[in-house]
Write a protein that holds these residues in place. Structure first.
Motif, short mmCIF file in Angstrom:
data_model
loop_
_atom_site.label_atom_id
_atom_site.label_comp_id
_atom_site.label_asym_id
_atom_site.label_seq_id
_atom_site.Cartn_x
_atom_site.Cartn_y
_atom_site.Cartn_z
N ALA A 182 0.84 -1.21 0.00
CA ALA A 182 0.00 0.00 0.00
C ALA A 182 0.88 1.26 0.00
O ALA A 182 0.61 2.22 -0.74
CB ALA A 182 -0.91 -0.02 1.21
N ASP A 183 1.95 1.27 0.81
CA ASP A 183 2.83 2.44 0.85
C ASP A 183 3.55 2.63 -0.49
O ASP A 183 3.72 3.75 -0.96
CB ASP A 183 3.85 2.30 1.99
CG ASP A 183 3.20 2.41 3.36
OD1 ASP A 183 2.04 2.88 3.43
OD2 ASP A 183 3.85 2.04 4.36
N ALA A 184 3.98 1.53 -1.08
CA ALA A 184 4.69 1.62 -2.36
C ALA A 184 3.76 2.12 -3.46
O ALA A 184 4.15 2.94 -4.31
CB ALA A 184 5.28 0.27 -2.71
N ASN A 185 2.52 1.65 -3.47
CA ASN A 185 1.56 2.08 -4.49
C ASN A 185 1.19 3.57 -4.33
O ASN A 185 0.89 4.24 -5.33
CB ASN A 185 0.30 1.22 -4.43
CG ASN A 185 0.54 -0.18 -5.00
OD1 ASN A 185 1.23 -0.34 -6.01
ND2 ASN A 185 -0.05 -1.19 -4.37
N LYS A 186 1.21 4.08 -3.10
CA LYS A 186 0.96 5.52 -2.90
C LYS A 186 2.04 6.35 -3.59
O LYS A 186 1.74 7.39 -4.19
CB LYS A 186 0.93 5.83 -1.40
CG LYS A 186 -0.32 5.38 -0.69
CD LYS A 186 -0.25 5.75 0.78
CE LYS A 186 -1.47 5.24 1.54
NZ LYS A 186 -1.39 5.57 2.99
N ASN A 223 12.04 5.02 -7.03
CA ASN A 223 12.72 3.79 -7.46
C ASN A 223 12.61 2.70 -6.39
O ASN A 223 12.45 1.51 -6.71
CB ASN A 223 14.17 4.07 -7.78
CG ASN A 223 14.32 4.96 -9.02
OD1 ASN A 223 13.48 4.89 -9.93
ND2 ASN A 223 15.37 5.76 -9.06
N ARG A 224 12.68 3.09 -5.10
CA ARG A 224 12.54 2.09 -4.04
C ARG A 224 11.11 1.53 -4.02
O ARG A 224 10.92 0.32 -3.77
CB ARG A 224 12.88 2.71 -2.68
CG ARG A 224 14.37 2.96 -2.47
CD ARG A 224 14.67 3.35 -1.04
NE ARG A 224 16.11 3.53 -0.83
CZ ARG A 224 16.67 3.76 0.35
NH1 ARG A 224 15.89 3.83 1.44
NH2 ARG A 224 17.97 3.89 0.46
N ALA A 225 10.13 2.36 -4.26
CA ALA A 225 8.74 1.88 -4.28
C ALA A 225 8.53 0.88 -5.42
O ALA A 225 7.87 -0.17 -5.24
CB ALA A 225 7.79 3.07 -4.41
N ARG A 226 9.06 1.17 -6.57
CA ARG A 226 8.93 0.26 -7.71
C ARG A 226 9.61 -1.08 -7.43
O ARG A 226 9.05 -2.16 -7.70
CB ARG A 226 9.53 0.88 -8.95
CG ARG A 226 8.69 2.01 -9.54
CD ARG A 226 9.29 2.49 -10.84
NE ARG A 226 9.31 1.39 -11.82
CZ ARG A 226 9.88 1.46 -13.03
NH1 ARG A 226 10.48 2.60 -13.40
NH2 ARG A 226 9.83 0.46 -13.88
N SER A 227 10.85 -1.01 -6.89
CA SER A 227 11.56 -2.27 -6.61
C SER A 227 10.88 -3.07 -5.51
O SER A 227 10.87 -4.33 -5.54
CB SER A 227 13.00 -1.95 -6.21
OG SER A 227 13.04 -1.14 -5.05
N LEU A 228 10.26 -2.39 -4.55
CA LEU A 228 9.56 -3.10 -3.47
C LEU A 228 8.33 -3.81 -4.04
O LEU A 228 8.03 -4.98 -3.65
CB LEU A 228 9.16 -2.11 -2.38
CG LEU A 228 8.49 -2.72 -1.14
CD1 LEU A 228 9.39 -3.73 -0.45
CD2 LEU A 228 8.09 -1.61 -0.17
N ILE A 229 7.58 -3.18 -4.93
CA ILE A 229 6.40 -3.81 -5.53
C ILE A 229 6.81 -5.02 -6.37
O ILE A 229 6.19 -6.10 -6.30
CB ILE A 229 5.63 -2.79 -6.40
CG1 ILE A 229 5.01 -1.71 -5.50
CG2 ILE A 229 4.54 -3.46 -7.21
CD1 ILE A 229 4.39 -0.56 -6.25
#
Length: 234
Positions: A182-186, A223-229
């Motif tokens: 949820a945090d990464a998609n935000k 970039n961290r959000a994309r890699s986490l997803i």
């Protein structure tokens, strides 16, 4: 005869001076004989000359006193110089209690900064021990919560520790896995909204129809959000 007349004149003059005889009263003079009249008239002339002389002396004294007063300048009273008050200095001067409070706040802030640095190093060591010293590693919920909250912070979690954090959360299950996604998609949505805003400005869309609160996320965070997803959805 001459001696008798002089003696008589002297006697009358003495009597006039000793008594309160009014030389200005003409009725008294008329009742006298000729010799007495002459004596009284001469005495009257002397009295008049004395009065004129005294009057002139009085007027001269008045003029003299006035000239003296005019010649002497009046002494001016010295005005007291106003001493500037030190109210501004007193306002700027801090009280002892205020100085103690500021020192206490500084010590407290320094102590909090040291505590944050210690917690950061402990959590990063916890992550490193999970990877390289699994037998001696123990699960600690407080440290895992800290890693979860600060996952996108480049100051608290440096780039060197990011691959370990991805690997650590890759095996996450249950509620924490859903919170990570949820945090990464935000972050991804925020970047998409900002891109749409830029496109609207290029298309000359009115500003009142645009959301000015949208800001661009930092590139590292994005970039961290994309890699986490990608790591959690594989």
């Amino acid at each position: 005869m001459v001696g008798k007349k002089k003696h008589k004149t002297k006697r009358i003059t003495e009597e006039l001076e000793e008594t309160s005889f009014d030389v200005n009263n003409d009725t008294n003079v008329d009742n006298m004989d000729s010799d007495n009249k002459d004596i009284v008239k001469s005495h009257k002339r002397k009295h008049a000359s004395y009065e004129n002389l005294s009057h002139s002396n009085k007027t001269e004294n008045q003029y003299d006193t006035s000239s003296d007063t005019e010649s002497k300048p009046k002494k001016l009273k010295k005005k007291k110089k106003l001493v500037p008050s030190d109210s501004s200095e007193k306002k700027n001067k801090k009280s002892i209690r205020q100085m103690k409070r500021e020192k206490h706040a500084e010590r407290q802030a320094a102590a909090e900064a040291v505590a944050k640095d210690q917690l950061k190093s402990q959590c990063l060591n916890y992550l490193s021990q999970w990877k390289y010293d699994r037998p001696n590693w123990k699960f600690m919920k407080a440290k895992q919560v800290w890693l979860f909250k600060n996952k996108f912070s480049t100051n608290l979690i440096p780039d060197a520790s990011w691959p370990l954090l991805l690997e650590y959360f890759e095996s996450a299950k249950g509620n924490i896995r859903n919170l990570l996604l949820a945090d990464a998609n935000k972050i991804i949505k925020q970047m998409d909204d900002w891109t749409d805003l830029q496109n609207n400005e290029e298309n000359n869309i009115p500003e009142d129809q645009q959301d000015s609160s949208i800001t661009k996320p930092h590139d590292t965070v994005y970039n961290r959000a994309r890699s986490l997803i990608q790591c959690l959805e594989e």
